[in-house]
Design an enzyme around this catalytic site. Structure first.
Site, short mmCIF file in Angstrom:
data_model
loop_
_atom_site.label_atom_id
_atom_site.label_comp_id
_atom_site.label_asym_id
_atom_site.label_seq_id
_atom_site.Cartn_x
_atom_site.Cartn_y
_atom_site.Cartn_z
CG HIS A 225 -2.15 -0.84 1.05
ND1 HIS A 225 -2.11 -2.21 1.07
CD2 HIS A 225 -3.45 -0.51 0.83
CE1 HIS A 225 -3.33 -2.69 0.89
NE2 HIS A 225 -4.17 -1.67 0.73
CG HIS A 267 2.76 -3.11 6.59
ND1 HIS A 267 3.53 -3.99 5.87
CD2 HIS A 267 1.63 -2.93 5.88
CE1 HIS A 267 2.88 -4.33 4.76
NE2 HIS A 267 1.72 -3.70 4.75
C1 LIG Z 1 -6.08 -7.08 -11.22
C2 LIG Z 1 -4.89 -7.47 -10.46
C3 LIG Z 1 -3.67 -7.82 -11.20
C4 LIG Z 1 -4.94 -7.43 -9.15
C5 LIG Z 1 -3.88 -7.87 -8.27
C6 LIG Z 1 -3.93 -6.90 -7.16
C7 LIG Z 1 -3.60 -7.48 -5.85
C8 LIG Z 1 -4.28 -8.69 -5.33
C9 LIG Z 1 -2.69 -6.83 -5.17
C10 LIG Z 1 -2.31 -7.15 -3.81
C11 LIG Z 1 -2.70 -5.98 -2.98
C12 LIG Z 1 -2.31 -6.20 -1.58
C13 LIG Z 1 -3.22 -6.94 -0.69
C14 LIG Z 1 -1.15 -5.72 -1.16
C15 LIG Z 1 -0.67 -5.89 0.22
O1 LIG Z 1 -0.44 -4.61 0.70
P1 LIG Z 1 0.36 -4.45 2.03
O2 LIG Z 1 0.41 -2.98 2.26
O3 LIG Z 1 -0.40 -5.15 3.09
O4 LIG Z 1 1.71 -5.03 1.78
#
Ligand SMILES: CC(C)=CCC/C(C)=C/CC/C(C)=C/COP(=O)(O)O
Length: 305
Positions: A225, A267
């Site tokens: 994020h 985090h």
């Molecule tokens: C349409 C497409 C390719 C979607 C993939 C997007 C996806 C599932 C990204 C992951 C997002 C996510 C949960 C990131 C984790 O964020 P942190 O800040 O917890 O590391």
């Protein structure tokens, strides 16, 4: 005439060391080293590391590396009361550390600084995780934090940009949106690669109830994020013509998304700080590889109506 005392176990089998040497600590041991056998034993607990594991220690055979901060290993292999010598002599008295353990006590200044930073990071992040659960200090703000979480999630950003690209009818808008899509995908891949390499687990106080995750999202370093927030913020400020209040809002959004990661307990602070730096740097890559009808005509042909 007094009877001669029996020889001490330590002295058995070899001549006693000169009194002056027995009374004093080894000359080369620094004054900052843990004092006494108890301290040494405590410090040598835990699994053995390889003999030369690169933490500012010494190679087999002794000799402190320049820059060593703390060392108990400077007696060298010829120390008169080394464990091997004592074994040979059958002694049972106070045991100096084996060489491997001495190296564990010989971390570099950088090692100590990093360990301290990580300890502070874990402690402060736990304290700042005030929305980590419904019962936490600011538990009632958790639903709002989760809305902020979704605003920085990859899915709305990727799908929204793709939708905008399909709807756009100006070539300038298509160029910007195509590059934004490229930036978002690059970001997701880079974060997944770093998470997969570093494998830092999420904080123990995190409740794993996140909206759509991929397998590496069980890891926390770096924050996806935060990278997205920094990347999108830089991108939008550079390529969209916005009034100043809106520009301020964009920056505030990026900051709030980043701070909310720690407040939600997702985090540690270092995950977020590194994420912001990574996202900032990734924008540089996007700018460097900027896609245009001149450089990638086939790609743009896909969206020309
Ligand atoms: C349409 C497409 C390719 C979607 C993939 C997007 C996806 C599932 C990204 C992951 C997002 C996510 C949960 C990131 C984790 O964020 P942190 O800040 O917890 O590391």
């Amino acid at each position: 005439m007094a009877a001669a005392e029996p020889p001490s176990p330590r002295a058995r089998g070899r001549p006693p060391p000169p009194p002056a040497r027995r009374a004093s600590r080894p000359r080369t041991a620094p004054r900052t080293a843990p004092q006494g056998e108890g301290a040494r034993r405590r410090a040598s607990c835990g699994p053995r590391r390889p003999p030369y594991a690169g933490r500012g220690g010494t190679a087999r055979g002794g000799g402190a590396r320049p820059g060593s901060f703390l060392s108990l290993s400077q007696r060298g292999p010829a120390a008169p009361d080394s464990p091997s010598r004592r074994k040979e002599s059958g002694g049972t008295a106070a045991a100096p550390l084996p060489e491997e353990d001495c190296m564990k006590l010989n971390p570099s200044f950088v090692g100590i600084a990093l360990s301290s930073l990580l300890a502070i990071d874990l402690w402060a992040s736990k304290r700042l995780g005030v929305c980590a659960g419904e019962g936490s200090a600011w538990g009632s703000a958790r639903p709002l934090m989760k809305v902020i979480e979704v605003s920085g999630h990859g899915i709305p950003w990727v799908l929204g940009t793709f939708y905008g690209l399909c709807q756009s009818d100006s070539s300038a808008a298509r160029e910007v949106l195509l590059n934004l899509l490229f930036a978002l995908l690059l970001d997701i891949v880079m974060v997944a690669v770093v998470k997969g390499i570093v494998k830092r687990p999420r904080p123990t106080h995190n409740k794993m109830d996140m909206f759509v995750t991929i397998s590496v999202d069980k890891y926390s370093f770096p924050s996806g994020h935060a990278t997205r927030a920094a990347l999108v913020c830089r991108f939008v400020l550079r390529h969209l013509v916005l009034a100043v209040p809106l520009r301020v809002l964009v920056v505030l959004w990026a900051l709030i998304v980043s701070i909310s990661r720690v407040m939600l307990g997702r985090h540690n602070m270092t995950d977020v700080l590194f994420g912001l730096l990574l996202g900032y740097a990734l924008y540089g890559v996007v700018e460097h590889c900027w896609l245009s009808p001149a450089t990638t005509p086939a790609l743009f042909a896909l969206w020309s109506h």
